[in-house]
Structures are given as C-alpha cells and as structure tokens.
Design a protein around this motif. Structure first.
Motif, PDB file in Angstrom:
ATOM      1  N   ASN A 196      -9.693  22.480  -4.177  1.00 44.19           N
ATOM      2  CA  ASN A 196      -8.428  22.423  -3.450  1.00 44.19           C
ATOM      3  C   ASN A 196      -8.624  21.728  -2.101  1.00 44.19           C
ATOM      4  O   ASN A 196      -8.255  22.251  -1.050  1.00 44.19           O
ATOM      5  CB  ASN A 196      -7.884  23.841  -3.241  1.00 44.19           C
ATOM      6  N   SER A 197      -9.219  20.533  -2.147  1.00 43.13           N
ATOM      7  CA  SER A 197      -9.526  19.827  -0.899  1.00 43.13           C
ATOM      8  C   SER A 197      -8.956  18.415  -0.856  1.00 43.13           C
ATOM      9  O   SER A 197      -9.163  17.711   0.128  1.00 43.13           O
ATOM     10  CB  SER A 197     -11.043  19.764  -0.701  1.00 43.13           C
ATOM     11  N   ASN A 198      -8.260  17.985  -1.907  1.00 42.39           N
ATOM     12  CA  ASN A 198      -7.658  16.650  -1.909  1.00 42.39           C
ATOM     13  C   ASN A 198      -6.459  16.621  -0.965  1.00 42.39           C
ATOM     14  O   ASN A 198      -5.562  17.460  -1.062  1.00 42.39           O
ATOM     15  CB  ASN A 198      -7.223  16.256  -3.312  1.00 42.39           C
ATOM     16  N   ILE A 201       0.856  -1.187   0.000  1.00 39.99           N
ATOM     17  CA  ILE A 201       0.000   0.000   0.000  1.00 39.99           C
ATOM     18  C   ILE A 201       0.895   1.241   0.000  1.00 39.99           C
ATOM     19  O   ILE A 201       1.889   1.304   0.723  1.00 39.99           O
ATOM     20  CB  ILE A 201      -0.923   0.041   1.237  1.00 39.99           C
ATOM     21  N   LYS A 202       0.503   2.205  -0.792  1.00 40.00           N
ATOM     22  CA  LYS A 202       1.225   3.471  -0.835  1.00 40.00           C
ATOM     23  C   LYS A 202       0.274   4.602  -0.448  1.00 40.00           C
ATOM     24  O   LYS A 202      -0.782   4.765  -1.035  1.00 40.00           O
ATOM     25  CB  LYS A 202       1.787   3.719  -2.242  1.00 40.00           C
ATOM     26  N   ILE A 203       0.669   5.368   0.572  1.00 40.37           N
ATOM     27  CA  ILE A 203      -0.107   6.529   1.013  1.00 40.37           C
ATOM     28  C   ILE A 203       0.695   7.777   0.686  1.00 40.37           C
ATOM     29  O   ILE A 203       1.813   7.953   1.180  1.00 40.37           O
ATOM     30  CB  ILE A 203      -0.420   6.480   2.519  1.00 40.37           C
ATOM     31  N   LEU A 211      -8.511  10.852  -0.924  1.00 37.39           N
ATOM     32  CA  LEU A 211      -9.208  11.293   0.278  1.00 37.39           C
ATOM     33  C   LEU A 211      -9.159  12.812   0.377  1.00 37.39           C
ATOM     34  O   LEU A 211      -8.098  13.415   0.220  1.00 37.39           O
ATOM     35  CB  LEU A 211      -8.586  10.667   1.530  1.00 37.39           C
ATOM     36  N   THR A 212     -10.296  13.410   0.646  1.00 36.62           N
ATOM     37  CA  THR A 212     -10.403  14.862   0.753  1.00 36.62           C
ATOM     38  C   THR A 212     -10.440  15.284   2.222  1.00 36.62           C
ATOM     39  O   THR A 212     -10.471  14.443   3.134  1.00 36.62           O
ATOM     40  CB  THR A 212     -11.659  15.368   0.041  1.00 36.62           C
ATOM     41  N   GLN A 245     -10.108   6.267  10.273  1.00 28.24           N
ATOM     42  CA  GLN A 245     -11.202   5.557   9.616  1.00 28.24           C
ATOM     43  C   GLN A 245     -11.102   5.691   8.109  1.00 28.24           C
ATOM     44  O   GLN A 245     -11.276   4.724   7.370  1.00 28.24           O
ATOM     45  CB  GLN A 245     -12.547   6.100  10.118  1.00 28.24           C
ATOM     46  N   ALA A 246     -10.824   6.912   7.637  1.00 29.14           N
ATOM     47  CA  ALA A 246     -10.779   7.160   6.195  1.00 29.14           C
ATOM     48  C   ALA A 246      -9.683   6.348   5.521  1.00 29.14           C
ATOM     49  O   ALA A 246      -9.899   5.746   4.460  1.00 29.14           O
ATOM     50  CB  ALA A 246     -10.572   8.654   5.931  1.00 29.14           C
ATOM     51  N   VAL A 247      -8.502   6.310   6.110  1.00 28.78           N
ATOM     52  CA  VAL A 247      -7.382   5.599   5.502  1.00 28.78           C
ATOM     53  C   VAL A 247      -7.609   4.093   5.532  1.00 28.78           C
ATOM     54  O   VAL A 247      -7.348   3.381   4.550  1.00 28.78           O
ATOM     55  CB  VAL A 247      -6.064   5.964   6.212  1.00 28.78           C
ATOM     56  N   VAL A 248      -8.117   3.571   6.658  1.00 29.59           N
ATOM     57  CA  VAL A 248      -8.345   2.130   6.761  1.00 29.59           C
ATOM     58  C   VAL A 248      -9.392   1.668   5.748  1.00 29.59           C
ATOM     59  O   VAL A 248      -9.221   0.639   5.078  1.00 29.59           O
ATOM     60  CB  VAL A 248      -8.767   1.749   8.199  1.00 29.59           C
ATOM     61  N   THR A 249     -10.494   2.409   5.634  1.00 25.48           N
ATOM     62  CA  THR A 249     -11.524   2.011   4.673  1.00 25.48           C
ATOM     63  C   THR A 249     -11.033   2.177   3.233  1.00 25.48           C
ATOM     64  O   THR A 249     -11.435   1.409   2.354  1.00 25.48           O
ATOM     65  CB  THR A 249     -12.805   2.837   4.878  1.00 25.48           C
ATOM     66  N   ALA A 250     -10.170   3.172   3.008  1.00 28.28           N
ATOM     67  CA  ALA A 250      -9.583   3.331   1.672  1.00 28.28           C
ATOM     68  C   ALA A 250      -8.691   2.140   1.337  1.00 28.28           C
ATOM     69  O   ALA A 250      -8.713   1.620   0.216  1.00 28.28           O
ATOM     70  CB  ALA A 250      -8.787   4.632   1.593  1.00 28.28           C
ATOM     71  N   ILE A 251      -7.910   1.686   2.317  1.00 29.61           N
ATOM     72  CA  ILE A 251      -7.058   0.512   2.104  1.00 29.61           C
ATOM     73  C   ILE A 251      -7.915  -0.714   1.814  1.00 29.61           C
ATOM     74  O   ILE A 251      -7.618  -1.517   0.916  1.00 29.61           O
ATOM     75  CB  ILE A 251      -6.161   0.266   3.339  1.00 29.61           C
TER      76      ILE A 251
END
Length: 528
Positions: free
Chosen positions: A174-176, A113-115, A189-190, A217-223
């Motif tokens: 400009n929210s990413n 995984i790359k963040i 993710l914004t 939560q956002a990162v885990v669900t994105a993964i």
C-alpha cells in the motif's frame, strides 16, 4: 409734595412689577420642558450637515475598501487556482517553488503526459504539510508545461480496476502514490520514490514520518523515462565481488538509461549495449572475461562502445585488468593520492578528500562548471601511452601519493612530485570512419557513492552524467534536483542589505506614514 410721593410710589410699584415679571419668566423657564423640533425635513437637514457629511464619507470609504478587498481576494484566488505559478514562495528553502531545471525541462516537453495521484486531492493534502507541498509542486509543473502535463486525482479504493491497467506495478504493498504515463509507457511512483522518511519511526509505529520531499525529482525523472522510447543500454559487469553500485545504477535509470546486470562468467555483454561498467571489483578478472570485454569493445572494428572501470580502494593484485588497461594507454597505481593545498581540502582532518581540476574533456554541457568534483582515497592513473590516452581530472601540483609500503619514517613531502596527478583518464581507439571506442578510468569508487553524489555542492553526478550523455550522443544532460525540506519555515532573506531595507520600510516608513496621514486628516476635520 403729594406729587413727589406719587412719583415715588409709582416708581416703586414699577420696580416691583418688573421684578415680579422677571421672577415669573425665570420660573417659567425652569419649569417648562424643552420642546422637540417639529420641523419637517429634519433628517434631510441632518444629512446635509457637515457632521453627517463627513461621517457618511468615512463610512462609504470603509465599505468600498472592504468590498475591494473581498473582490481582490476572490480574483486572486481564482487566478492562483488557474495559474499556480503566480504563488510567491518566501520560505528559506523555496519549499513551494520549482527548480529552474524543472521549469526549463517541463516547458519544453513535446509529448502529452498524464500524472494520476491515487487518492482524492482532499485526502492527499490531508496527509500532512509535505503532501500539501507535493500537490503545489505538481500543480506548478502542470502550469509550466504549456498544457502538455495533465494532473488528476483518482480514489484507488473506488477504482480498483486501475491495478489491472498497470499490471507491471507491485500492488501488494500500500505504498503506490502516483502514476506518470506517456502513451503506452508508464512508471508507478511509491512513497519511497517521493519522500524521505524516518525508517526507524516507521518500523516502530507503522506510520510515515516524512523528513523531506523528493516529489519533484521523482516526477521529472519519471517523465524523462516514459518519454524516452529507445533507451541506451548499460551493462553492469557482475560476479567479481564488486562494491555496491546502486547509486550509479539509480542515477543512470533516472536519466532514462536501461541498466542490466551481466555476468561474464556465464554470458556475454549485450550486442546492443553502448556502455559496460566494471565497478570496484575486489578480485581480478580471468583471462576469458578480459577477452570478452576486448572483443566487445572492438566490435569487429566498428568500435562505438565504451567501458568505464573504477578500481576498489584496496590495492588488489589485478594483472589481467592491468593488461587490459595497458592496451588503452593507462595504468592504475597503488597507494592513495593526497592533497596539501588547503584550498582544495574538503575536510581539514583528511588530506585524502579534496577537489580536483577539470581538463578540456566532458566539460562542455556541464550546467555549472564552477562546481568542483570531489575525490576520496583515490588511486592515481598514469598515462602509459599518451598517443591513445589523456587525463580527465587532475590534482594541483601540491598533491602527492602515499605509498602502500610507507613506514613511520616516511615524510609526506617525499611523495610530492610538483606535477599534476591524474585521478581520472581516458583511452581512445578509432577507425578510419572516425568511430571510436573508449575506456574511462576513475581512480576512486567512493566518489560515486550515494552520499557524495547527493551533495549539490559537488559536481560528481553532474560530471558523470555529462560524460555518459556525451558518449551516448544525447543532448539531455540529466536532471539533478535537490530534495525539499520544510524544517525551516522562515523567510529566505540572508543578505544584510535586504534585511535592513525591509526593516526600514515596515518598521519605520510605513508606521510613520500612517501616523502622519492620521494627524493631517484630524487637523483638516477640526479646522472645518
């Protein structure tokens, strides 16, 4: 006589001479300046003296302690930089600590995984305390992943070509904030995904006033999304004046389900869909729509499909929906279920908001079956054919049903039957190959609103996802992580025993130990 006189004169002369010599000596002592010690090796002798020896030892000890503190600080800083999980979090809400679910999940990731955070680390942390918190959480995820997660920062202004690589993202705003990717799959993710902020403050001043963090939560669900290749399809049936189903949609999407909106007035349910959800329609379905649903559930006798129906709170006349449910051994009744058992009530002001009991279905796999499901203004679900249907969630025997035609003379005791009332049930049809299609009915749509499912003290989202995952034959039971607020920065110590222990140690034991040590050292030096 002359001899006596001579002796007397001699004695007097001797006394005068002695006094004179003494006077001279005294005068000499007064006027003579003290002479400096011109002995060679005086400084060496001073170093050998007890006074110098004790002072040198003390100075050496101080120097060594200072050096050790500096070295220890450098070593700890290097270790923390290399292993972020070594940082201890004593804040009340564990603001800088990962949830156990997160640690367990990321430690078992088997894909790379790359963040990528879309700014420099310095600018990111410089945006405020919540961004510092977010960075620490990301570092801890990277550390806990056993090398599977790689975190990096890229200044978007210096690398504008990155927007071409991730063309599916909306770069007009400009929210990413960051990109989570695995192979060819990615999710942008914004700020809305990662933080909760004061919307009124933003609309007035144009800047974000963050109130809590959703980064974990956002990162885990994105993964979870980018690592799931074949997503289970869920069709949301639309076109019947449904209530807002965005909370259920978000919950499903966060758990790597593909959610589609489908209007049966113009089309059919997807052949590859495993679920269809009819969420609180305000009007009845027409016969053609009911026929499409029945045919889809039958799947040419192969079954393997599931319908979830949640009625609206309003007692709408729905004969076609009632006919469909009756085929699966269930009936939704008019009126509202209420509870009289005080230990079930969530709010003492309303008997229509209460916790319910699990039956034996869909509890295996629940992370915490001790957390209850809460229901609000539910309609009861009767089992019209118990050979094909069974209860999922029930009330206590102290519950009753408030009828729609009740008047001022109605007494709540009249609605209590002394039996458990079903607020959720399931009908099942199977073929000879043991493949099944199922229809699940929940009596309350309010129990799946965003406000209710956001409470960690209720198991509504957990139970719903556990049921969905079980029906989809998925092992992952979903991940629900609470947002982190930094409003309370005090230590998270609440029990009296721990508080008293720390008080005794730091207020009494440590000061007394330091005082005694000082007195002992002073007495030893004085007596040497």
């Amino acid at each position: 006589m002359s001899e006596l006189k001579k002796d007397t004169v001699a004695e007097n002369t001797a006394e005068v001479k002695t006094k004179t010599d003494d006077d001279k000596a005294a005068k000499s002592e007064k006027t003579e300046k003290p002479k400096k010690d011109k002995k060679k090796g005086g400084f060496k002798n001073f170093l050998k003296s007890r006074k110098a020896r004790h002072g040198s030892i003390a100075a050496a000890i101080v120097a060594i302690v200072i050096a050790l503190v500096i070295v220890l600080n450098i070593v700890v800083s290097l270790l923390v930089g290399r292993f972020p999980n070594m940082v201890l979090d004593f804040t009340k809400e564990s603001s800088f600590a990962l949830e156990n679910d997160t640690i367990d999940y990321v430690s078992h990731i088997d894909k790379d995984i790359k963040i990528t955070v879309l700014t420099t680390e310095e600018k990111f942390e410089g945006s405020g305390a919540y961004y510092i918190q977010a960075n620490k959480l990301l570092e801890k995820m990277e550390s806990a992943s056993n090398g599977k997660i790689k975190l990096n920062y890229i200044d978007l202004s210096s690398n504008p070509s990155i927007s071409q690589k991730y063309a599916d993202a909306d770069w007009s705003k400009n929210s990413n904030m960051m990109i989570v990717e695995c192979g060819d799959q990615y999710r942008v993710l914004t700020i809305d995904d990662c933080f909760e902020y004061d919307k009124d403050y933003y609309s007035q001043y144009g800047t974000y006033y963050v109130t809590s963090s959703l980064v974990e939560q956002a990162v885990v669900t994105a993964i979870l999304n980018v690592t799931t290749e074949d997503k289970v399809v869920v069709d949301m049936i639309t076109g019947n004046q449904e209530q807002d189903s965005s909370a259920i949609k978000t919950l499903l999407q966060n758990n790597a389900y593909q959610v589609n909106d489908v209007s049966l007035a113009t089309g059919d349910l997807d052949e590859d869909a495993k679920f269809a959800i009819l969420y609180a329609p305000s009007v009845d379905l027409d016969e053609g729509t009911v026929e499409k649903i029945s045919k889809w559930l039958d799947n040419d006798g192969k079954y393997g499909r599931n319908l979830i129906f949640i009625p609206t709170e309003n007692n709408v006349d729905t004969p076609n929906i009632d006919s469909l449910l009756n085929e699966w051994g269930m009936q939704v009744n008019p009126g509202y279920v209420y509870e009289t058992s005080t230990d079930r009530l969530v709010s003492n002001s309303s008997p229509y908001i209460f916790t319910v009991d699990y039956t034996d279905y869909y509890t295996t796999g629940l992370k915490n079956p001790n957390i209850p499901v809460v229901t609000l203004f539910a309609r009861s679900v009767t089992l019209s054919d118990s050979s094909v249907s069974h209860a999922l969630l029930t009330t206590s025997t102290s519950a009753g049903i408030y009828p729609t035609d009740a008047d001022d003379t109605w007494n709540y005791k009249n609605g209590i039957t002394g039996e458990n009332i079903n607020v959720a049930a399931e009908g099942v049809k199977s073929n000879t190959d043991n493949a099944s299609s199922k229809v699940v009915v929940f009596g309350s749509y309010s129990m799946f609103t965003s406000d209710i499912m956001s409470y960690n003290s209720f198991n509504n989202s957990g139970y719903f996802m556990n049921m969905i995952n079980t029906l989809a034959d998925k092992d992952n039971a979903g991940i629900t992580i609470e947002g982190k607020s930094m409003q309370n920065a005090e230590l998270g110590i609440t029990d009296a025993t721990t508080k008293n222990t720390l008080f005794v140690i730091f207020v009494i034991v440590v000061p007394v130990a330091v005082l005694i040590t000082g007195i002992v050292m002073w007495l030893r030096r004085r007596n040497k």
